[in-house]
Design a protein around this motif. Structure first.
Motif, PDB file in Angstrom:
ATOM      1  N   ALA A  32     -18.091  30.805  -8.991  1.00  0.00           N
ATOM      2  CA  ALA A  32     -16.955  30.278  -8.240  1.00  0.00           C
ATOM      3  C   ALA A  32     -17.009  30.727  -6.779  1.00  0.00           C
ATOM      4  O   ALA A  32     -16.802  29.918  -5.854  1.00  0.00           O
ATOM      5  N   MET A  33     -17.307  32.006  -6.553  1.00  0.00           N
ATOM      6  CA  MET A  33     -17.379  32.520  -5.181  1.00  0.00           C
ATOM      7  C   MET A  33     -18.493  31.833  -4.394  1.00  0.00           C
ATOM      8  O   MET A  33     -18.300  31.412  -3.240  1.00  0.00           O
ATOM      9  N   SER A  34     -19.657  31.701  -5.015  1.00  0.00           N
ATOM     10  CA  SER A  34     -20.790  31.085  -4.309  1.00  0.00           C
ATOM     11  C   SER A  34     -20.503  29.628  -3.973  1.00  0.00           C
ATOM     12  O   SER A  34     -20.901  29.132  -2.905  1.00  0.00           O
ATOM     13  N   GLN A  35     -19.801  28.931  -4.865  1.00  0.00           N
ATOM     14  CA  GLN A  35     -19.450  27.536  -4.604  1.00  0.00           C
ATOM     15  C   GLN A  35     -18.426  27.419  -3.471  1.00  0.00           C
ATOM     16  O   GLN A  35     -18.507  26.506  -2.636  1.00  0.00           O
ATOM     17  N   MET A  36     -17.464  28.336  -3.451  1.00  0.00           N
ATOM     18  CA  MET A  36     -16.481  28.349  -2.355  1.00  0.00           C
ATOM     19  C   MET A  36     -17.185  28.541  -1.016  1.00  0.00           C
ATOM     20  O   MET A  36     -16.893  27.859  -0.034  1.00  0.00           O
ATOM     21  N   TRP A  37     -18.107  29.494  -0.978  1.00  0.00           N
ATOM     22  CA  TRP A  37     -18.825  29.766   0.267  1.00  0.00           C
ATOM     23  C   TRP A  37     -19.708  28.591   0.679  1.00  0.00           C
ATOM     24  O   TRP A  37     -19.808  28.264   1.858  1.00  0.00           O
ATOM     25  N   LYS A  38     -20.321  27.956  -0.316  1.00  0.00           N
ATOM     26  CA  LYS A  38     -21.191  26.811  -0.032  1.00  0.00           C
ATOM     27  C   LYS A  38     -20.386  25.649   0.542  1.00  0.00           C
ATOM     28  O   LYS A  38     -20.756  25.056   1.567  1.00  0.00           O
ATOM     29  N   LYS A  44     -17.262  25.579   1.824  1.00  0.00           N
ATOM     30  CA  LYS A  44     -16.464  25.831   3.027  1.00  0.00           C
ATOM     31  C   LYS A  44     -17.296  26.242   4.237  1.00  0.00           C
ATOM     32  O   LYS A  44     -16.967  25.899   5.370  1.00  0.00           O
ATOM     33  N   LEU A  45     -18.380  27.021   3.955  1.00  0.00           N
ATOM     34  CA  LEU A  45     -19.110  27.647   5.052  1.00  0.00           C
ATOM     35  C   LEU A  45     -20.590  27.291   5.108  1.00  0.00           C
ATOM     36  O   LEU A  45     -21.290  27.710   6.024  1.00  0.00           O
ATOM     37  N   GLY A  46     -21.069  26.524   4.118  1.00  0.00           N
ATOM     38  CA  GLY A  46     -22.489  26.188   4.086  1.00  0.00           C
ATOM     39  C   GLY A  46     -23.371  27.377   3.726  1.00  0.00           C
ATOM     40  O   GLY A  46     -24.589  27.363   3.953  1.00  0.00           O
ATOM     41  N   VAL A  47     -22.779  28.417   3.143  1.00  0.00           N
ATOM     42  CA  VAL A  47     -23.516  29.630   2.788  1.00  0.00           C
ATOM     43  C   VAL A  47     -24.351  29.390   1.532  1.00  0.00           C
ATOM     44  O   VAL A  47     -23.912  28.724   0.591  1.00  0.00           O
ATOM     45  N   GLU A  48     -25.565  29.945   1.536  1.00  0.00           N
ATOM     46  CA  GLU A  48     -26.444  29.834   0.366  1.00  0.00           C
ATOM     47  C   GLU A  48     -26.579  31.210  -0.284  1.00  0.00           C
ATOM     48  O   GLU A  48     -27.268  32.098   0.225  1.00  0.00           O
ATOM     49  N   ALA A  49     -25.888  31.385  -1.402  1.00  0.00           N
ATOM     50  CA  ALA A  49     -25.900  32.662  -2.112  1.00  0.00           C
ATOM     51  C   ALA A  49     -26.687  32.508  -3.415  1.00  0.00           C
ATOM     52  O   ALA A  49     -26.374  31.653  -4.241  1.00  0.00           O
ATOM     53  N   GLU A  50     -27.709  33.321  -3.568  1.00  0.00           N
ATOM     54  CA  GLU A  50     -28.526  33.303  -4.782  1.00  0.00           C
ATOM     55  C   GLU A  50     -27.966  34.326  -5.772  1.00  0.00           C
ATOM     56  O   GLU A  50     -27.785  35.498  -5.444  1.00  0.00           O
ATOM     57  N   LEU A  51     -27.685  33.888  -7.007  1.00  0.00           N
ATOM     58  CA  LEU A  51     -27.055  34.753  -8.005  1.00  0.00           C
ATOM     59  C   LEU A  51     -28.100  35.422  -8.893  1.00  0.00           C
ATOM     60  O   LEU A  51     -29.112  34.817  -9.247  1.00  0.00           O
ATOM     61  N   GLY A  52     -27.829  36.663  -9.259  1.00  0.00           N
ATOM     62  CA  GLY A  52     -28.711  37.370 -10.176  1.00  0.00           C
ATOM     63  C   GLY A  52     -27.907  38.275 -11.086  1.00  0.00           C
ATOM     64  O   GLY A  52     -27.008  38.986 -10.627  1.00  0.00           O
ATOM     65  N   ASN A  53     -28.183  38.214 -12.384  1.00  0.00           N
ATOM     66  CA  ASN A  53     -27.491  39.100 -13.320  1.00  0.00           C
ATOM     67  C   ASN A  53     -28.475  40.111 -13.903  1.00  0.00           C
ATOM     68  O   ASN A  53     -29.670  39.850 -14.030  1.00  0.00           O
ATOM     69  N   MET A  54     -27.959  41.295 -14.238  1.00  0.00           N
ATOM     70  CA  MET A  54     -28.799  42.389 -14.738  1.00  0.00           C
ATOM     71  C   MET A  54     -28.109  43.096 -15.890  1.00  0.00           C
ATOM     72  O   MET A  54     -26.878  43.174 -15.935  1.00  0.00           O
ATOM     73  N   GLU A  55     -28.922  43.622 -16.806  1.00  0.00           N
ATOM     74  CA  GLU A  55     -28.397  44.480 -17.871  1.00  0.00           C
ATOM     75  C   GLU A  55     -27.752  45.701 -17.231  1.00  0.00           C
ATOM     76  O   GLU A  55     -28.172  46.164 -16.180  1.00  0.00           O
TER      77      GLU A  55
END
Length: 542
Positions: free
Chosen positions: A405-411, A413-424
């Motif tokens: 949700a946060m990455s989509q908001m930034w994309k 509204k602001l054109g920001v490209e945030a790459e998501l990564g999850n870890m144990e």
């Protein structure tokens, strides 16, 4: 120490249970409710706990286990008030720089040995010992115990710590400065006692079920990493006669939807409600779906270390990202469990704390979005030069939904490209702790009910300041707060600096959003710290 083998312990537990007047009566001695024959409490945890060593454990679920296995000087009741633990009480000198605790004479370790003041001295010296490198050594420093900071820095021997066994039943603690809430800090696992001879005999393996000796209401009888841990009644516990729950089982279930399915099948007595499902579950199961305030925050932290990404060193970038997060959508649409939006780092649930007004909180979301675009453009980012970074979170469906949700908001509204990564979980902790990230999820549950338990996290020396934000003014203010009789203005100023510098993005403050079997009695919903003790629970007959 001679350790009772599990087989012998099981026999002793069973014998003690049969003799228990509480169970023999078949009703709760206070409420009169009929008690279930099977007094087993089973609950779900997201990840494997970090440790059950009181001076090593660093996560909430691990502390829950440790709180059953070990007991400190003081405990908490269902309202979060201090009640006696190993200590029956304490006194202070006039300026509150010396605390003297009196230990009960019937406190025992699970092997039958008495719990004495020296067990606390050993444990506390262990917590500050650079050789152990406890992840909570910093906690010992903020307790203001004399010489703790010097010992942790390697500038003094552990024997210089301001704690002394006057005799087996009397523990004296000397503080470098008055700390009015010191006694409340003793409910934290870092200040629990430790069995010296067992640790010296087994080293790092001392916490294995076949070796461990503990002094709490329960003993560890089984541990299968990443699967389950089991704790059972400790017949040597001083208040075993008034303990009702016989066995506590923690099951590691990484998928919260799987956990909910298992709860519905009757395999669990408690589990977290998956993001977005509380309204439906509350309607369908009004007696079991619960939500209540918790002393925890949820945020994202910027890596502001020397090796951190250059773009985050610009406060305009940090503020733009913080402003563009629509917290209302996250708490109402993504989570939907009664969590309040966060515009301060410290939750409003903290005692004697009122979050100060901030510019961001007073703006509409449309105004925040407009300001975010303006700030990002000023910083040199736009369609021809989009801001790019990676953000990490520990594996969880809820964390994933929030990050998406946060990455989509930034994309959008602001054109920001945030790459998501999850870890144990353990990999995530190590990665974040080593500053091997750009933007990382963070969350903190208060170690005691006072604003400093949150604000200390953003001081320069904090062991959990993983973003390595550093403000000389915050450091000074928090140092002043430790000895100040009135802290409100100091904490308000610290929150103002956090809002101004934006080292973190507060997202929301926690609620306890659970499915809790209606057969479970006495869950402490009014204790915002959620320091729960299995010995205070019971199962009601259906």
């Amino acid at each position: 120490m001679k350790h009772i083998r599990n087989s012998a312990l099981a026999t002793l537990v069973a014998t003690t249970m049969l003799a228990s007047p509480v169970l023999a009566a078949g009703t709760h001695p206070t409420t009169g409710e009929p008690l279930a024959d099977d007094q087993t409490f089973t609950y779900r945890v997201l990840d494997e706990h970090s440790s059950v060593d009181p001076q090593v454990v660093e996560d909430v679920t691990g502390a829950e286990v440790v709180r059953d296995l070990f007991e400190g000087l003081m405990n908490q009741d269902e309202e979060g008030n201090l009640v006696p633990g190993v200590a029956t009480g304490f006194t202070t000198n006039d300026d509150k720089t010396v605390y003297t605790f009196t230990l009960r004479d019937n406190a025992k370790w699970s092997n039958g040995d008495p719990v004495v003041a020296g067990d606390f001295v050993y444990a506390w010296q262990r917590a500050v010992d650079p050789e152990l490198s406890s992840p909570y050594a910093w906690y010992m420093e903020i307790t203001s115990i004399e010489n703790a900071a010097k010992i942790i820095a390697g500038d003094a021997p552990i024997t210089d710590l301001g704690v002394k066994a006057i005799d087996d039943r009397t523990l004296e603690i000397r503080l470098s400065a008055p700390l009015p809430y010191f006694a409340t800090m003793t409910t934290h696992s870092t200040l629990f006692p430790a069995p010296r001879s067992v640790i010296e005999a087994h080293g790092a393996d001392w916490t294995k079920p076949e070796n461990i000796v503990s002094n709490g209401a329960y003993v560890l009888t089984e541990h299968l990493p990443n699967e389950r841990s089991v704790r059972e009644r400790n017949p040597m516990y001083w208040d075993n006669e008034n303990t009702i729950i016989d066995k506590v089982v923690a099951l590691v279930i990484n998928d919260e939807n799987v956990a909910l399915t298992r709860y519905m099948a009757g395999e669990l007595d408690r589990t977290e409600v998956p993001a977005g499902q509380f309204p439906r579950l509350k309607e369908e199961h009004p007696e079991e779906a619960i939500s209540f305030p918790r002393l925890c925050n949820y945020y994202y932290t910027f890596n502001l270390s020397n090796d951190g990404p250059e773009q985050f060193k610009d406060v305009r970038v940090r503020k733009a990202l913080a402003m563009a997060v629509d917290r209302k959508i996250i708490v109402e649409n993504v989570l939907a469990g009664g969590q309040p939006e966060a515009y301060s780092f410290t939750p409003a649930a903290v005692a004697n704390f009122e979050p100060p007004a901030s510019e961001m909180a007073s703006m509409t979301q449309a105004e925040r979005d407009a300001k975010a675009k303006e700030l990002l453009a000023e910083a040199g980012y736009g369609p021809d030069n989009p801001l790019k970074f990676s953000m990490i979170y520990n594996t969880s469906e809820s964390h994933k939904k929030i990050a998406v949700a946060m990455s989509q908001m930034w994309k959008q509204k602001l054109g920001v490209e945030a790459e998501l990564g999850n870890m144990e979980w353990k990999v995530f902790l190590e990665t974040r702790g080593n500053q091997d990230f750009e933007l990382a999820r963070g969350a903190w549950c208060g170690d005691y009910n006072e604003a400093s338990t949150f604000l200390d996290l953003l001081t320069t020396p904090s062991g959990y300041n993983d973003g390595k934000f550093s403000s000389a003014e915050i450091d000074s203010l928090m140092t002043q707060a430790r000895t100040a009789s009135e802290t409100s203005d100091l904490y308000t100023r610290v929150e103002a600096i956090i809002a101004q510098e934006q080292p973190v993005i507060p997202i929301y403050h926690y609620a306890g959003v659970y499915m809790l079997d209606s057969d479970v009695g006495n869950w402490p919903v009014n204790n915002v710290e959620q320091n729960w003790y299995s010995k205070n629970l019971y199962k009601i007959a259906e």
